[in-house]
Design an enzyme around this catalytic site. Structure first.
Site, PDB file in Angstrom:
ATOM      1  N   LYS A  53     112.229  45.081  60.938  1.00 19.43           N
ATOM      2  CA  LYS A  53     110.950  45.786  60.775  1.00 19.43           C
ATOM      3  C   LYS A  53     110.155  45.758  62.081  1.00 19.43           C
ATOM      4  O   LYS A  53     109.610  46.772  62.526  1.00 19.43           O
ATOM      5  CB  LYS A  53     110.139  45.149  59.633  1.00 19.43           C
ATOM      6  CG  LYS A  53     110.728  45.461  58.262  1.00 19.43           C
ATOM      7  CD  LYS A  53     110.146  44.618  57.141  1.00 19.43           C
ATOM      8  CE  LYS A  53     110.904  44.930  55.842  1.00 19.43           C
ATOM      9  NZ  LYS A  53     110.532  44.080  54.703  1.00 19.43           N
ATOM     10  N   GLN A  97     106.690  39.137  53.502  1.00 16.91           N
ATOM     11  CA  GLN A  97     108.097  39.278  53.091  1.00 16.91           C
ATOM     12  C   GLN A  97     108.360  38.490  51.807  1.00 16.91           C
ATOM     13  O   GLN A  97     107.999  37.316  51.697  1.00 16.91           O
ATOM     14  CB  GLN A  97     109.016  38.800  54.222  1.00 16.91           C
ATOM     15  CG  GLN A  97     110.490  39.040  53.981  1.00 16.91           C
ATOM     16  CD  GLN A  97     110.891  40.512  53.934  1.00 16.91           C
ATOM     17  OE1 GLN A  97     110.203  41.376  54.493  1.00 16.91           O
ATOM     18  NE2 GLN A  97     111.980  40.805  53.263  1.00 16.91           N
ATOM     19  N   ASP A 120     103.238  47.962  51.713  1.00 16.83           N
ATOM     20  CA  ASP A 120     104.347  47.781  50.777  1.00 16.83           C
ATOM     21  C   ASP A 120     104.112  48.587  49.494  1.00 16.83           C
ATOM     22  O   ASP A 120     105.047  48.806  48.724  1.00 16.83           O
ATOM     23  CB  ASP A 120     104.452  46.307  50.364  1.00 16.83           C
ATOM     24  CG  ASP A 120     105.586  45.566  51.065  1.00 16.83           C
ATOM     25  OD1 ASP A 120     106.593  46.214  51.389  1.00 16.83           O
ATOM     26  OD2 ASP A 120     105.445  44.351  51.268  1.00 16.83           O
TER      27      ASP A 120
END
Ligand code: GUN
Length: 290
Positions: A53, A97, A120
């Site tokens: 990422k 995460q 997200d």
């Protein structure tokens, strides 16, 4: 005739080129998009994902910070870090995460992220916007699946879409996005008695279970679009999806490979959400009273 491949790497390349152009225009105007990625603990798969990422940000002109913490980080400390990033004007997206170590509550952590920075798309505000059909930040994996389906040229209106899996991160938002695109949607899950019966009626089949061999060739409608979200490891160490690729490609019209299908699209849509969040912040910075 064997199925045509839906190439997530090629589609990502095309979309990322546009994303890079938008990021550069925002940077020129003094609003370089910025993503903060938080990793707690030393899960090796998570370490690879966050590295990818951060690398993708650098390749497309986005600013990024990676904050790594030991597995025994307290919830209080994590919430304080999120509060600091919420207040940081150079950061437009915050990604924690998952999975988190067991002593940390993912719902409280997600709820602490400013919804405008929820790249997200996991917050209750983002979920509510999706349910209501309002604009908002969409969860990256199902949003990427929608782009993959779109790339086949299939018009979803009136098609029967079957989603196998009902997670908050993939199955549920996937079904809602398909519904919003006017498909007729069936959601199958662990308590569905005969998944094969539903799957065989699917014009679009999305498998998001996380178990190899969930979808066999005999579960595919001839000509269907098959999207395989699963990333599993075989006993000999190879990556495979939830779908039996060799058998399904004999029947489907279109199919995503694993790797090289959904995986790259998740990061692409994360970049896209971060640029969208930066663009929204730039607009609101121009509004009077800010
Ligand atoms: N872990 C695996 N996939 C994801 C994702 O898309 N977002 C976050 N935050 N964690 C993940």
């Amino acid at each position: 005739m064997p199925a045509q491949l839906i190439d997530g790497v090629a589609l990502s390349r095309r979309l990322r080129s546009d994303i890079g152009t938008r990021a550069s225009a925002l940077a020129t105007a003094g609003h370089r998009p910025g993503l903060a990625v938080i990793l707690v603990g030393d899960d090796p798969a998570s370490a690879v994902y966050v590295r990818n990422k951060v690398r993708a940000c650098a390749e497309h002109g986005l600013h990024s910070v990676l904050e790594k913490f030991d597995a025994d980080l307290s919830q209080q400390h994590l919430l304080e870090r999120i509060a600091a990033l919420n207040a940081d004007p150079t950061i437009h997206g915050i990604l924690v995460q998952m999975p988190l170590p067991r002593h940390l509550d993912p719902q409280r952590v997600i709820a602490a992220i400013d919804p405008h920075k929820d790249v997200d798309g996991f917050s209750t505000q983002s979920a509510g916007e999706l349910v209501s059909g309002l604009p908002g930040l969409r969860p990256c994996t199902p949003w990427g699946c929608m782009k993959l389906i779109e790339s086949t040229g299939m018009a979803l209106r009136g098609q029967h879409a079957v989603v196998i899996g009902r997670s908050n991160t993939v199955g549920k938002p996937m079904a809602l996005m398909l519904l919003q695109a006017h498909a007729t949607v069936t959601i199958c899950h662990s308590a569905t008695p005969d998944i094969a019966r539903h799957a065989r009626d699917a014009d679009v089949l999305v498998a998001a279970v996380g178990r190899a061999g969930t979808v066999g060739g005999n579960m595919i409608k001839p000509g269907a679009v098959v999207i395989d979200v699963g990333i599993n490891r075989t006993t000999d160490g190879r990556l495979c999806g939830d779908v039996d690729f060799a058998a399904a490609s004999e029947v489907a019209g279109w199919i995503t490979p694993v790797p090289g299908g959904v995986g790259p699209m998740t990061i692409t849509m994360l970049l896209s959400n971060t640029v969208d969040a930066a663009a929204a912040a730039a607009v609101s910075a121009q509004l009077p009273g800010r």
